[in-house]
Write a protein that holds these residues in place. Structure first.
Motif, PDB file in Angstrom:
ATOM      1  N   GLY A  46       0.835  -1.199   0.000  1.00 37.83           N
ATOM      2  CA  GLY A  46       0.000   0.000   0.000  1.00 37.83           C
ATOM      3  C   GLY A  46       0.870   1.250   0.000  1.00 37.83           C
ATOM      4  N   ALA A  47       0.256   2.358  -0.420  1.00 37.18           N
ATOM      5  CA  ALA A  47       1.008   3.617  -0.503  1.00 37.18           C
ATOM      6  C   ALA A  47       1.485   4.074   0.871  1.00 37.18           C
ATOM      7  N   LYS A  48       0.733   3.731   1.903  1.00 38.14           N
ATOM      8  CA  LYS A  48       1.149   4.103   3.256  1.00 38.14           C
ATOM      9  C   LYS A  48       2.497   3.463   3.587  1.00 38.14           C
ATOM     10  N   MET A  54       5.651  13.116  -4.033  1.00 40.64           N
ATOM     11  CA  MET A  54       4.335  13.397  -4.622  1.00 40.64           C
ATOM     12  C   MET A  54       3.419  12.235  -4.300  1.00 40.64           C
ATOM     13  N   ASP A  55       2.542  12.431  -3.343  1.00 40.31           N
ATOM     14  CA  ASP A  55       1.587  11.379  -2.989  1.00 40.31           C
ATOM     15  C   ASP A  55       0.403  11.513  -3.949  1.00 40.31           C
ATOM     16  N   ASP A  56       0.431  10.668  -4.981  1.00 44.68           N
ATOM     17  CA  ASP A  56      -0.523  10.776  -6.086  1.00 44.68           C
ATOM     18  C   ASP A  56      -1.650   9.760  -5.996  1.00 44.68           C
ATOM     19  N   SER A  92      -5.407   1.387  -4.251  1.00 48.72           N
ATOM     20  CA  SER A  92      -6.464   1.427  -3.234  1.00 48.72           C
ATOM     21  C   SER A  92      -7.657   2.278  -3.638  1.00 48.72           C
ATOM     22  N   LYS A  93      -7.371   3.502  -4.060  1.00 52.90           N
ATOM     23  CA  LYS A  93      -8.465   4.458  -4.263  1.00 52.90           C
ATOM     24  C   LYS A  93      -8.997   4.381  -5.690  1.00 52.90           C
ATOM     25  N   THR A  94      -8.092   4.324  -6.661  1.00 51.27           N
ATOM     26  CA  THR A  94      -8.505   4.351  -8.070  1.00 51.27           C
ATOM     27  C   THR A  94      -9.399   3.165  -8.415  1.00 51.27           C
TER      28      THR A  94
HETATM   29  C1  PLP Z   1      -3.160  10.864   1.054  1.00 48.28           C
HETATM   30  C2  PLP Z   1      -3.092   9.388   1.207  1.00 48.28           C
HETATM   31  N1  PLP Z   1      -1.936   8.758   0.932  1.00 48.28           N
HETATM   32  C3  PLP Z   1      -1.815   7.435   1.070  1.00 48.28           C
HETATM   33  C4  PLP Z   1      -2.876   6.665   1.508  1.00 48.28           C
HETATM   34  C5  PLP Z   1      -2.664   5.183   1.708  1.00 48.28           C
HETATM   35  O1  PLP Z   1      -3.173   4.395   0.725  1.00 48.28           O
HETATM   36  P1  PLP Z   1      -2.905   2.821   0.729  1.00 48.28           P
HETATM   37  O2  PLP Z   1      -4.227   2.182   0.974  1.00 48.28           O
HETATM   38  O3  PLP Z   1      -2.375   2.520  -0.641  1.00 48.28           O
HETATM   39  O4  PLP Z   1      -1.911   2.519   1.790  1.00 48.28           O
HETATM   40  C6  PLP Z   1      -4.088   7.278   1.824  1.00 48.28           C
HETATM   41  C7  PLP Z   1      -5.215   6.481   2.342  1.00 48.28           C
HETATM   42  O5  PLP Z   1      -6.112   6.962   2.979  1.00 48.28           O
HETATM   43  C8  PLP Z   1      -4.209   8.672   1.651  1.00 48.28           C
HETATM   44  O6  PLP Z   1      -5.349   9.312   1.916  1.00 48.28           O
END
Ligand code: PLP
Length: 404
Positions: free
Chosen positions: A98-100, A200-202, A237-239
């Motif tokens: 995940g991006a987190k 850049m958190d895209d 996750s979001k897309t």
């Molecule tokens: C700004 C931002 N970056 C990253 C994430 C994390 O996404 P992931 O589910 O890929 O960890 C979130 C999730 O809420 C987010 O809002």
């Protein structure tokens, strides 16, 4: 029990906490509307599910390479070329949980104790805590004009010899605002001049309303991927509504990717190959699900904005992307935690206090849910806050009376 000083300094994620409270109330039969959580309601794309099932059925589910399976990395290379106009190599890509996790790895890879990371308010709740977890120092920049992004001069003012990175998230969680291209260009220049990393958190970059276009961040640099200070973070996750698959990635220079690979090889070892094949299928398959998601949340956005604007005293900017809005309730109640608690208790609506995102007086409303639920939740907020509301309403099986 004694826990480490570092662990003791980390705050509980407020969105997770609110979710737990809402789950508890729902289990008691309460008709909760949940505007708190940050995930779309749509199902994962069918081809992604089919790929995961095929992998599962193969029975060959083993460790994968620490930086990601080659076919997913190739799909991310193609995605980068298509969406960012930048040709990169698989060696510039690392897949994480995940991006987190991607952001956490980046901080782990780059931050020495005492290094500063600039975070722009309103910010995603996790950034400051993640910086603290690597003994870094979060430096918060809050726009003096009360808006949702700073002026370049406000960022310049806080730069010191210890500044190591700036995190930019646009479209933004919690505001839904999109940073103007000009500002992103200025931040890229600043980072390159001062040798600071730009994260850049895209993660919301495909969720943009009204057909608005944004320039890919690489447009603002003449440097190649090995020498630019830009690091792009993204994920599924979001897309694609695939939050539970836990796949995100970083595109960066090879040295940084190699460093993160080492970190991952000693921590998580690798990502699940089942989730990785699903992510690959989502990225390479039919993209109409993304358009459908954007159309749904754009409609929800309009419902939310119309409802909120009809409440006396509430100020709200129209979000340009993501699935959040961040209205200003400060003329009604300056204490966002108290207001969120009030709305949960009286209207059974979960929101997230703006305080958690570095801006008091606001609440974050996530409108990624079903249209009927979104409309119902906004109507309840209006009922609770508008002095002209009827004295009582029906919420689920309960009759609720205004006694305030
Ligand atoms: C700004 C931002 N970056 C990253 C994430 C994390 O996404 P992931 O589910 O890929 O960890 C979130 C999730 O809420 C987010 O809002």
């Amino acid at each position: 029990m004694d826990i480490s000083k570092l662990a003791a300094s980390i705050a509980e994620s407020p969105t997770v906490k609110l979710n737990a409270e809402a789950t508890r109330l729902r289990a008691q039969g309460e008709a909760i509307v949940h505007f708190g959580i940050g995930e779309p309601k749509n199902k994962a794309p069918m081809n992604a599910i089919a790929s995961a099932v095929e992998k599962l059925n193969s029975g060959e589910i083993k460790y994968a390479p620490s930086d990601g399976i080659p076919s997913l990395k190739k799909a991310i290379v193609q995605y980068t070329e298509k969406n960012y106009g930048r040709t990169v190599e698989p060696a510039n890509v690392i897949v994480s949980d995940g991006a987190k996790h991607s952001i956490s790895n980046l901080l782990y890879a780059l931050i020495n104790p005492g290094d500063q990371v600039i975070i722009l308010a309103p910010y995603w709740v996790s950034y400051p805590e993640m910086v603290k977890m690597v003994n870094g120092v979060p430096i918060i920049v809050t726009p003096a004009d009360g808006g949702f992004y700073p002026k370049l001069s406000e960022i310049e003012k806080v730069i010191t010899s210890s500044t190591r990175a700036i995190i930019v998230n646009s479209p933004n969680n919690p505001s839904g605002a999109i940073f103007p291209d000009e500002l992103v260009g200025q931040i890229v220049d600043l980072c390159e001049k001062k040798n600071i990393y730009l994260f850049m958190d895209d993660i919301y970059h495909k969720l943009i309303f009204d057909g608005k276009k944004i320039a890919p961040v690489y447009n603002f640099t003449k440097k190649d991927i090995e020498s630019t200070n830009i690091v792009v973070i993204n994920g599924i996750s979001k897309t694609y509504g695939m939050t539970g698959f836990r796949i995100g990635w970083v595109v960066a220079n090879r040295k940084l990717v190699k460093t993160i690979t080492n970190i991952q090889s000693q921590t998580t070892t690798c990502n699940s190959p089942i989730c990785q094949v699903a992510a690959e299928a989502a990225l390479t398959g039919d993209q109409s699900c993304v358009d459908e998601l954007v159309a749904t949340i754009q409609k929800n956005r309009d419902t939310v904005i119309q409802g909120l604007r009809s409440i006396p005293g509430v100020k709200v900017e129209k979000p340009e992307g993501a699935f959040y809005c961040f209205p200003d309730f400060s003329t009604l109640n300056k204490d966002s935690m108290a207001l969120a608690e009030f709305l949960l208790k009286k209207a059974l609506v979960v929101t997230v206090p703006g305080k958690e995102f570095g801006m008091e007086g606001h609440l974050r409303i996530s409108f990624a849910g079903a249209a009927s639920e979104v409309a119902d939740g906004i109507a309840r907020i209006k009922w609770a806050l508008d002095p002209n509301s009827p004295r009582e309403i029906q919420i689920g099986t309960r009759k609720v009376v205004r006694d305030w």
